[in-house]
Design a protein around this motif. Structure first.
Motif, short mmCIF file in Angstrom:
data_model
loop_
_atom_site.label_atom_id
_atom_site.label_comp_id
_atom_site.label_asym_id
_atom_site.label_seq_id
_atom_site.Cartn_x
_atom_site.Cartn_y
_atom_site.Cartn_z
N UNK A 1 0.87 -1.18 0.00
CA UNK A 1 0.00 0.00 0.00
C UNK A 1 0.90 1.22 0.00
N UNK A 2 0.84 2.01 -1.07
CA UNK A 2 1.78 3.11 -1.24
C UNK A 2 1.05 4.45 -1.09
N UNK A 3 1.35 5.15 -0.01
CA UNK A 3 0.74 6.45 0.24
C UNK A 3 1.48 7.53 -0.53
N UNK B 1 7.22 3.53 -0.84
CA UNK B 1 7.23 4.61 -1.82
C UNK B 1 8.39 4.46 -2.79
N UNK B 2 9.56 4.03 -2.27
CA UNK B 2 10.71 3.79 -3.13
C UNK B 2 10.41 2.69 -4.14
N UNK B 3 9.71 1.66 -3.70
CA UNK B 3 9.30 0.59 -4.62
C UNK B 3 8.38 1.14 -5.70
N UNK B 4 7.42 1.97 -5.30
CA UNK B 4 6.49 2.52 -6.28
C UNK B 4 7.20 3.35 -7.34
N UNK C 1 0.19 -6.23 -14.15
CA UNK C 1 0.64 -5.21 -13.19
C UNK C 1 -0.54 -4.45 -12.61
N UNK C 2 -1.48 -4.06 -13.47
CA UNK C 2 -2.64 -3.29 -13.02
C UNK C 2 -3.42 -4.06 -11.97
N UNK C 3 -3.65 -5.35 -12.23
CA UNK C 3 -4.41 -6.16 -11.28
C UNK C 3 -3.63 -6.40 -9.99
N UNK C 4 -2.32 -6.58 -10.10
CA UNK C 4 -1.48 -6.80 -8.92
C UNK C 4 -1.49 -5.57 -8.02
N UNK C 5 -1.35 -4.40 -8.63
CA UNK C 5 -1.37 -3.15 -7.86
C UNK C 5 -2.71 -2.94 -7.17
N UNK C 6 -3.76 -3.46 -7.78
CA UNK C 6 -5.10 -3.25 -7.25
C UNK C 6 -5.40 -4.01 -5.98
N UNK C 7 -4.46 -4.88 -5.55
CA UNK C 7 -4.68 -5.60 -4.29
C UNK C 7 -4.81 -4.65 -3.12
N UNK C 8 -4.19 -3.48 -3.23
CA UNK C 8 -4.25 -2.48 -2.17
C UNK C 8 -4.69 -1.14 -2.75
N UNK C 9 -5.89 -0.66 -2.42
CA UNK C 9 -6.30 0.66 -2.90
C UNK C 9 -5.57 1.75 -2.12
N UNK C 10 -4.69 2.45 -2.79
CA UNK C 10 -3.94 3.53 -2.14
C UNK C 10 -3.57 4.55 -3.20
N UNK C 11 -3.17 5.72 -2.75
CA UNK C 11 -2.92 6.87 -3.62
C UNK C 11 -1.94 6.53 -4.74
N UNK D 1 -0.64 3.63 -5.59
CA UNK D 1 -1.06 2.44 -6.35
C UNK D 1 -1.93 2.85 -7.52
N UNK D 2 -2.87 3.78 -7.25
CA UNK D 2 -3.81 4.18 -8.30
C UNK D 2 -3.14 5.07 -9.34
N UNK D 3 -2.15 5.86 -8.93
CA UNK D 3 -1.42 6.65 -9.92
C UNK D 3 -0.63 5.73 -10.85
N UNK D 4 -0.05 4.66 -10.29
CA UNK D 4 0.65 3.69 -11.11
C UNK D 4 -0.33 2.94 -12.02
N UNK D 5 -1.50 2.63 -11.51
CA UNK D 5 -2.51 1.97 -12.34
C UNK D 5 -2.93 2.87 -13.50
#
Length: 316
Positions: A26-28, A51-54, A87-97, A99-103
């Protein structure tokens, strides 16, 4: 995860994450993380690592975008779409700020691939439609989810002092009015509880389209007020392009019987001639096909012309 992602390409990282059963963190936003207190439990350090991972994921998506921009090979485009939607589905496991920008970034790149497949008449229509259907589920970027994420970002304390007894309708109304208020005021003096929507500005000399700079800037206004790809020109154009090919089975490059006026765009005239019963439905489809022929189809998220990362850029 960051080490593996940095060493391998995105597709290989996904394979490792499946093998090791890694879920997306979950990336804030940087704004949220910076407001966290220093603590002995190390929560802030964990969030900084996430955040570094994101940011690394955003970097690793760049070569994927380059492949999509530079090829018209259907097999390559389909393979890249497989990776992007994984990637989009994997990121969607956690709804976060973040994560959604990456999606949003992933969806943006995938939309270029889908457009190229739709423009290629030699690519079977059923395959082009299959690529289109992958965009059907837009729940990851829905207004409800964005609102949920922003409430969490701000600690759930803005708009209403007590949300427990508020109806969803009232929350929605307060949310829209709050965002609109910040846009109109340009400051948070009158409503300090709306600080979350005051986008940071760029210091003189900063490159606004630079990925590292973009990642640290917050623009919760964009996140809360504007829909994601359901609002963008590209997604509307892709839908119109799909409808045009479904209806007419081809894309004309010049009119047959219509004589264009001096300076009139030939492709636009050809599209209007073919769809004479309702030429307004082709607006966007003709521009997109022309861009395809001239190799001008590009992804836009994280570009310097993106309003979210360039407050001074004009809206398209």
């Amino acid at each position: 995860m960051t080490t593996v992602l940095r060493k391998d390409e995105v597709a290989k990282f996904l394979a490792v994450s499946r093998e090791r059963k890694w879920g997306a963190p979950k990336i804030y936003s940087a704004w949220f993380i910076n407001k966290l207190p220093e603590d002995t439990a190390g929560k802030k350090l964990v969030e900084l690592a996430n955040s570094t991972f994101g940011l690394e994921m955003a970097r690793q998506l760049t070569p994927v975008a380059k492949i999509v921009r530079e090829t018209k090979d259907a097999a390559t485009l389909e393979a890249q779409m497989d990776t992007l939607f994984a990637v989009l589905n994997w990121l969607g496991n956690e709804p976060a700020y973040a994560n959604m920008l990456l999606q949003e970034r992933v969806d943006d790149i995938a939309s270029v691939a889908a457009t190229k497949l739709m423009c290629d008449i030699n690519h079977p229509m059923e395959k082009a439609e299959k690529a289109m259907k992958r965009f059907d589920d837009q729940s990851w970027g829905s207004p409800e989810r964005r609102r949920q994420v922003l409430f969490e970002e701000s600690g759930g304390k803005h708009f209403l002092s007590d949300n427990s007894g508020a109806t969803q309708e009232k929350l929605d109304k307060e949310f829209r009015e709050g965002v609109s208020l910040v846009i109109q005021l340009g400051s948070i003096i009158e409503r300090p509880d709306l600080e979350i929507f005051a986008a940071e500005t760029y210091r003189q000399g900063e490159q606004r389209g630079d990925l590292e700079n973009a990642w640290t800037k917050r623009d919760h206004v964009h996140f809360g007020e504007v829909g994601f790809f359901d609002e963008t020109v590209r997604r509307r154009n892709l839908t119109q392009l799909h409808e045009f090919r479904r209806r007419y089975g081809k894309f004309p490059s010049q009119p047959v019987s219509y004589t264009p006026k001096p300076g009139e765009n030939m492709i636009r005239a050809a599209f209007k001639e073919l769809s004479w019963e309702n030429p307004y439905e082709v607006v966007g489809a003709d521009d997109t096909f022309e861009a395809y022929l001239e190799d001008r189809l590009v992804d836009e998220v994280f570009q310097s012309t993106d309003r979210r990362f360039n407050p001074n850029a004009k809206s398209k």
